[in-house]
Design an enzyme around this catalytic site. Structure first.
Site, PDB file in Angstrom:
ATOM      1  N   TYR A  37       0.858  -1.190   0.000  1.00 15.13           N
ATOM      2  CA  TYR A  37       0.000   0.000   0.000  1.00 15.13           C
ATOM      3  C   TYR A  37       0.889   1.233   0.000  1.00 15.13           C
ATOM      4  O   TYR A  37       1.931   1.236  -0.641  1.00 15.13           O
ATOM      5  CB  TYR A  37      -0.966  -0.062   1.196  1.00 15.13           C
ATOM      6  CG  TYR A  37      -2.124   0.895   1.071  1.00 15.13           C
ATOM      7  CD1 TYR A  37      -2.946   0.864  -0.052  1.00 15.13           C
ATOM      8  CD2 TYR A  37      -2.392   1.823   2.062  1.00 15.13           C
ATOM      9  CE1 TYR A  37      -4.005   1.749  -0.184  1.00 15.13           C
ATOM     10  CE2 TYR A  37      -3.455   2.701   1.949  1.00 15.13           C
ATOM     11  CZ  TYR A  37      -4.249   2.671   0.819  1.00 15.13           C
ATOM     12  OH  TYR A  37      -5.282   3.546   0.693  1.00 15.13           O
ATOM     13  N   LYS A  92     -20.558 -20.224  -8.058  1.00 21.14           N
ATOM     14  CA  LYS A  92     -19.926 -20.156  -9.376  1.00 21.14           C
ATOM     15  C   LYS A  92     -18.454 -19.778  -9.232  1.00 21.14           C
ATOM     16  O   LYS A  92     -17.579 -20.323  -9.909  1.00 21.14           O
ATOM     17  CB  LYS A  92     -20.651 -19.134 -10.238  1.00 21.14           C
ATOM     18  CG  LYS A  92     -20.321 -19.211 -11.713  1.00 21.14           C
ATOM     19  CD  LYS A  92     -21.157 -20.254 -12.409  1.00 21.14           C
ATOM     20  CE  LYS A  92     -20.990 -20.208 -13.906  1.00 21.14           C
ATOM     21  NZ  LYS A  92     -21.928 -21.078 -14.613  1.00 21.14           N
TER      22      LYS A  92
END
Length: 753
Positions: A37, A92
């Site tokens: 970051y 899925k």
């Protein structure tokens, strides 16, 4: 508990749901966080700002698919809305990850109008490498997919339309071949005229079915030109209106070669099946209840009925998981702009071809040891067959490159290796060995040659060019089993029980006469498969020997030890396992041979294990393990590995780092090794672990395999005068092939330590 109760408990168990986000880079230090970051992340941000294509280099975009739905047509539940559809979309994502190592964000969009839905999804193009549309009602699903394909420069795929088309298309290719029917003359009736039926009909035409031979039926009857002119059909299904008299499904099935059911359960009866043409093909894919039951359809005819359903409890399950993960894998890896018709056809043809090949033992076991073999009861692969990834994804990638949809290219040979690496480190490592074996295949004497697994392994070795198998066993039994397995295979068979092998008797007698064996005994013993194969290798009539599939390890090892023996200057052989984890491989010895080795034997075992590591292109760093760290405990037990390590360090021919004795965590944890024991001869975690005795070695490898999640390859027998490996009694065909490849490398004379 009911299935629904079990499912609720499954989903609510902490943490709720089925997916999570995991980091792929280290975040254990302050510096790691500053790179992940602020401030370090500014670097890739600037790079992508200058060249947006760099997003594929510096972010996960290239392996990230959005599974997007509005929840308007969820499974058999209908329009339950976006929030209620989330468990399905998470599921899925699980399938994408499980079968093709593709990451997924599930996106549930609360827009009912196609324009709003399209705007929302198109606005996320910067996030994803591809979009999988899911459970969107017809006819708006056609509009949404069409518009998104036009607007977005990444693959957009509506699985409910095309997934069933591709998988059933693969089944159709093989069903037509088995029944002797020509796709160009095939008369096909569709029960159903929704999104899946229309997409499937179009795809069958791409495969060779003629459009004029397609009859489509909806709830109101046959789609006729008269109904189309009357405005009774929508703009999508009117394409399949036929210039025939009005009628119902029963009328449409008369004389048909094939029924494709994508409608509702129980709408077809046996009489309708009897009205079809000879040897009919029936794909009854309504779920959970097919248009006609499997047993009912089979019993309706005396000829061959090739039957497929959407259910897993019957043969020939048409399951979309055979398609979408691998389509996207191939498309993402060449950065395709779309999933086009050529890519879909390539996927279907690859699936159809795979169904004709021998099925791995793991797949057979997963389906209750069914006799899975190409024929009416097996026309498409099973979803748990990992080979689907290696067949379909490359075919899709190749089609994308040839059709101009790809923005990058992949090399077909190295691409398969990349795919294998996604399924585990052991597959990646074994690919190195298999490729080396193919460069110079060796003659492999397979004792127990009449065993079915051995025959199947021999067939694959020859087919893939890994080795030249020689089956040692009863010729009649071998030939009968080859025929029963329906293999296109004419193996070389040597039958010790038939014919005279005087030179083998003479050689065995010569080797064992001063070990108490008479010539008469040699003539009897040589008819044993293991002794015969051992003499074959010792005489040079074969290069490699494998045995042990039906024997206990010690009894299987005895003949090659007596006949072939260990290599010059070596007193003891050793059994080595390769254990692979997500990001690490270690070689563990000795796990099968030496019960209570002294320091000289431990030194030999270390050499053997290091040599095996180099077969896999791994530079060995060896640690001799104990419960003591570098003399912290001093007794006879700890001195053995300590002195063995010293022997090896003082030997100028040893060209790999080795140290010990040390505890297991010291050997494999870098902070402990470098931080606490900076004087150690190995300055990185060890990848060759030598245990103090057979008991410890066997315990460690089995615990790491069963509880640590390691994949095991082995045991690899090292130190023999000629390449010999002893299989485990529960080994699968792939294990036999792997050990044959390792032995082949030994026979090729690959460099060792």
């Amino acid at each position: 508990m009911t299935l629904e109760d079990d499912s609720l408990e499954y989903h609510r168990a902490d943490p709720p749901g089925k997916i999570e986000i995991r980091t792929t880079k280290s975040t254990s230090t302050q510096r790691d966080l500053s790179l992940a970051y602020s401030p370090g992340v500014a670097g890739p941000c600037r790079a992508i700002d200058e060249d947006p294509e760099d997003a594929y280099q510096y972010t996960a975009k290239g392996n990230l698919v959005g599974v997007v739905s509005d929840g308007s047509a969820v499974l058999g539940l209908g329009d339950i809305g976006p929030q209620a559809s989330k468990p399905v979309m998470e599921g899925k994502g699980v399938l994408f990850k499980r079968f093709a190592d593709i990451d997924v964000f599930d996106i549930e969009v609360d827009h009912t109008e196609p324009d709003e839905f399209v705007d929302a999804v198109a606005g996320m193009e910067s996030t994803f490498g591809g979009i999988n549309l899911e459970d969107i009602a017809a006819p708006k699903c056609f509009v949404i997919e069409e518009r998104l394909r036009e607007r977005m420069d990444i693959p957009v795929f509506h699985d409910d339309q095309h997934g069933t088309a591709i998988i059933s298309g693969a089944a159709l290719i093989n069903a037509a071949e088995i029944s002797g029917k020509d796709l160009e003359t095939l008369e096909v009736t569709f029960a159903g005229a929704g999104a899946a039926a229309i997409a499937t009909a179009k795809f069958y035409i791409s495969l060779g079915v003629r459009k004029e031979n397609v009859t489509m039926v909806d709830i109101d009857g046959i789609l006729t030109t008269e109904r189309a002119e009357a405005g009774d059909l929508n703009e999508y299904n009117r394409e399949f209106a036929s210039d025939v008299p009005e009628g119902d499904l029963a009328d449409a099935m008369v004389g048909a070669d094939m029924l494709v059911g994508l409608s509702a359960g129980g709408i077809v009866d046996p009489e309708m099946v009897r009205s079809m043409a000879a040897d009919p093909i029936i794909f009854a894919m309504a779920n959970p209840e097919p248009e006609i039951g499997y047993e009912e359809a089979k019993a309706a005819r005396d000829d061959t009925v090739i039957m497929a359903t959407g259910r897993s409890d019957y043969p020939n399950q048409v399951n979309n998981v055979l398609g979408f993960p691998f389509l996207f894998r191939g498309a993402l890896d060449v950065r395709a702009t779309e999933i086009n018709e050529a890519m879909k056809v390539a996927a279907a043809e690859a699936l159809a071809d795979l169904a004709k090949r021998d099925v791995p033992d793991a797949v057979r076991r997963a389906y209750g040891d069914q006799p899975l073999q190409f024929g009416p009861e097996y026309i498409i692969p099973k979803p748990l067959d990992t080979r689907v990834l290696f067949e379909v994804a490359p075919a899709v990638a190749e089609a994308a490159m040839e059709s101009g949809a790809a923005r990058e290219s992949v090399d077909s040979d190295t691409y398969v290796e990349r795919l294998e690496a996604r399924l585990g480190k052991s597959r990646e490592m074994m690919r190195i060995v298999l490729n080396k074996a193919k460069t110079d295949p060796q003659r492999v004497a397979l004792a127990e040659g009449a065993n079915e697994k051995i025959i199947r392994a021999a067939h694959q070795m020859e087919e893939e060019g890994i080795a030249e198998p020689v089956l040692v066993g009863n010729r009649t039994t071998v030939e009968r089993k080859v025929d029963g397995l329906n293999l296109d295979f004419d193996p070389e068979v040597v039958d010790p029980g038939a014919g005279e092998y005087e030179e083998y008797v003479d050689r065995l007698y010569e080797l064992r006469q001063r070990k108490g064996m008479t010539r008469k005994e040699a003539a009897e013993v040589v008819r044993d498969d293991d002794y015969f194969a051992s003499v074959m290798v010792e005489r040079g009539d074969a290069d490699v020997m494998l045995t042990g599939l039906t024997h206990h390890y010690p009894s299987a090892l005895r003949p090659p030890l007596q006949v072939i023996g260990t290599e010059d200057g070596v007193d003891h052989a050793a059994g080595v396992y390769m254990l692979s984890f997500e990001n690490r491989v270690v070689f563990v010895a000795d796990a099968t041979v030496n019960q209570d080795p002294d320091e000289a034997t431990l030194a030999e075992v270390t050499r053997h294990a290091a040599g095996v590591a180099r077969r896999f292109d791994v530079e060995p760093r060896a640690a001799l393990l104990s419960y003591s760290d570098f003399g912290s405990v001093d007794n006879e037990g700890t001195r053995k590995p300590r002195n063995a390590a010293k022997r090896l360090r003082e030997d100028p021919t040893v060209d790999f780092p080795v140290d010990g004795e040390m505890q297991a965590d010291t050997a494999v944890v870098e902070d402990l090794l470098v931080g606490d024991y900076e004087f150690a001869e190995i300055d990185e975690p060890a990848n060759v672990l030598v245990l103090p005795n057979l008991e410890a070695g066997n315990i460690v490898y089995k615990l790491l395999q069963r509880l640590g999640g390691a994949e095991a390859v082995g045991p690899m027998l090292a130190g023999m005068a000629e390449p010999v490996h002893v299989l485990q009694r529960d080994d699968e065909v792939k294990d036999i092939i792997n050990l044959a490849a390792v032995a082949t490398l030994d026979a090729q004379g690959s460099d060792g330590p």
